[in-house]
Design an enzyme around this catalytic site. Structure first.
Site, PDB file in Angstrom:
ATOM      1  N   TYR A 137      -7.279   2.812 -11.773  1.00  0.00           N
ATOM      2  CA  TYR A 137      -7.540   3.875 -11.487  1.00  0.00           C
ATOM      3  C   TYR A 137      -7.755   4.676 -10.032  1.00  0.00           C
ATOM      4  CZ  TYR A 137     -11.534   3.199  -7.641  1.00  0.00           C
ATOM      5  OH  TYR A 137     -11.716   2.784  -5.768  1.00  0.00           O
ATOM      6  N   HIS A 157     -10.614 -14.490 -21.231  1.00  0.00           N
ATOM      7  CA  HIS A 157      -9.923 -14.494 -19.375  1.00  0.00           C
ATOM      8  C   HIS A 157      -8.407 -14.104 -20.207  1.00  0.00           C
ATOM      9  CE1 HIS A 157     -13.829 -15.900 -18.430  1.00  0.00           C
ATOM     10  NE2 HIS A 157     -13.505 -15.584 -17.866  1.00  0.00           N
ATOM     11  N   ARG A 189       0.475   5.740  -7.318  1.00  0.00           N
ATOM     12  CA  ARG A 189       0.131   4.146  -7.144  1.00  0.00           C
ATOM     13  C   ARG A 189      -0.890   4.041  -7.939  1.00  0.00           C
ATOM     14  NH1 ARG A 189      -4.467   4.861  -2.354  1.00  0.00           N
ATOM     15  NH2 ARG A 189      -5.454   6.035  -4.153  1.00  0.00           N
ATOM     16  N   LYS A 239      -5.635  -1.277  -6.486  1.00  0.00           N
ATOM     17  CA  LYS A 239      -6.303  -0.337  -6.712  1.00  0.00           C
ATOM     18  C   LYS A 239      -7.493  -1.167  -7.743  1.00  0.00           C
ATOM     19  CE  LYS A 239      -8.620   4.890  -5.705  1.00  0.00           C
ATOM     20  NZ  LYS A 239      -9.442   4.368  -5.080  1.00  0.00           N
ATOM     21  N   GLU A 295     -10.692  -2.570   6.844  1.00  0.00           N
ATOM     22  CA  GLU A 295     -10.856  -0.519   6.118  1.00  0.00           C
ATOM     23  C   GLU A 295     -12.282  -0.593   5.781  1.00  0.00           C
ATOM     24  OE1 GLU A 295      -8.709   0.122   1.658  1.00  0.00           O
ATOM     25  OE2 GLU A 295      -9.268  -2.150   1.389  1.00  0.00           O
ATOM     26  N   LEU A 331      -6.576  -1.307   1.064  1.00  0.00           N
ATOM     27  CA  LEU A 331      -5.297  -0.245   0.125  1.00  0.00           C
ATOM     28  C   LEU A 331      -5.124   0.997   1.620  1.00  0.00           C
ATOM     29  CD1 LEU A 331      -5.290   0.934  -3.118  1.00  0.00           C
ATOM     30  CD2 LEU A 331      -7.091   2.326  -1.960  1.00  0.00           C
TER      31      LEU A 331
END
Ligand code: PDD
Length: 283
Positions: free
Chosen positions: A31, A100, A50, A144, A176, A200
């Site tokens: 996302y 999975h 990204r 992300k 972060e 990230l």
């Protein structure tokens, strides 16, 4: 209100998620959150770049081009007459009976919508509180991905402690925030974790690092120790929605003077100017 589903604009009420969408069941998707200022998607190109990188890293081939995605998001913003707010876009691996492992031929499912957002002006001006927490996330924080469970758990802990953010620490090194990048100023030098698999690489981070260089401020992309963090002259965080927020208390103790510091303030001004510049260029 229109939303985007696989490239088509439809009414929000008409949208539905398949119960066997792998995003819904496994968090198997990626996302982006993009800020909209004056109808302009800020850093759109970088965000879409990204998104493609994150998707490639988990083996999803996006069924659209970067140009199509940019065009579609601009159309969505115009359709919803959004001036200030944001856009959320996600693509999941697709729908399939739950197991999975996955078949290569699944059709990725993309949704995007607009939302309104309030600039956190109080926090930007007066600074905010942060707590620290152990970074127990996986080792591919550069992707992300939709999997945000640990981030959610720790952000909630911060929220319940009356703090705006939690600073994550892995093996004694500051990585972060739960949804932001973290910086400290020590003897006039800005320090922040290098962009590797432990963080990230924020789009806001990249812009701020440019502004640091343009303003002749010294920068070192080396991890801070927990001790350095606790003794820093200034701490600040950045993200798409927070922009740049000074952290004035850490675990209840004042950071530096206990007020937003000069480096954070200077970079806030420079960041606002770069937003205005992008609006001028794109309008
Ligand atoms: N979060 N680190 C993490 C873990 C994040 O989730 C984010 C952003 C950032 C900052 O990235 P950027 O500058 O590109 O927004 C750093 C978004 C805003 C979110 O999940 O809501």
């Amino acid at each position: 209100m229109k939303i985007l589903v696989n490239g088509l604009l439809i009414d929000r009420e008409e949208a539905a998620v398949d119960i066997e969408d792998r995003g819904y069941q496994f968090g198997d998707g990626v996302y982006e959150v993009i800020r909209v200022y004056n109808g302009v998607l800020f850093g759109l190109h970088e965000h879409i770049e990204r998104l493609f990188r994150s998707a490639a890293e988990i083996g999803i081939t996006l069924p659209y081009t970067a140009e199509d995605a940019e065009w579609d998001l601009q159309k969505l913003v115009q359709e919803n007459k959004l001036t200030d707010g944001g856009v959320y876009i996600q693509t999941t691996r697709g729908k399939a009976p739950r197991k999975h492992q996955y078949d290569k031929g699944l059709e990725p499912q993309t949704t995007a919508y607009t939302f309104s957002v309030k600039k956190p002006e109080n926090e930007q001006k007066q600074g905010a509180a942060a707590i620290t927490a152990e970074d127990k996330r996986w080792l591919r924080c550069d992707i992300k991905s939709l999997n945000l469970l640990y981030n959610v758990m720790i952000k909630q802990k911060a929220y319940e402690a009356g703090a705006y953010e939690a600073v994550l620490i892995r093996d004694g090194a500051v990585t972060e925030g739960t949804s932001s990048n973290v910086y400290a100023v020590i003897n006039g030098v800005v320090r922040t974790h290098p962009a590797n698999e432990l963080i990230l690489n924020g789009i806001t981070r990249v812009k701020i690092l440019e502004l640091i260089n343009q303003n002749g401020i010294q920068l070192k992309e080396t991890p801070l120790t927990e001790e350095e963090l606790r003794q820093a002259d200034e701490i600040f965080i950045s993200s798409t929605t927070a922009e740049l927020i000074p952290i004035v208390t850490l675990d209840g103790k004042p950071v530096g003077s206990g007020a937003p510091g000069p480096v954070a303030k200077k970079l806030q001004e420079a960041f606002q100017a770069s937003i205005q510049q992008e609006i001028r260029i794109q309008s």
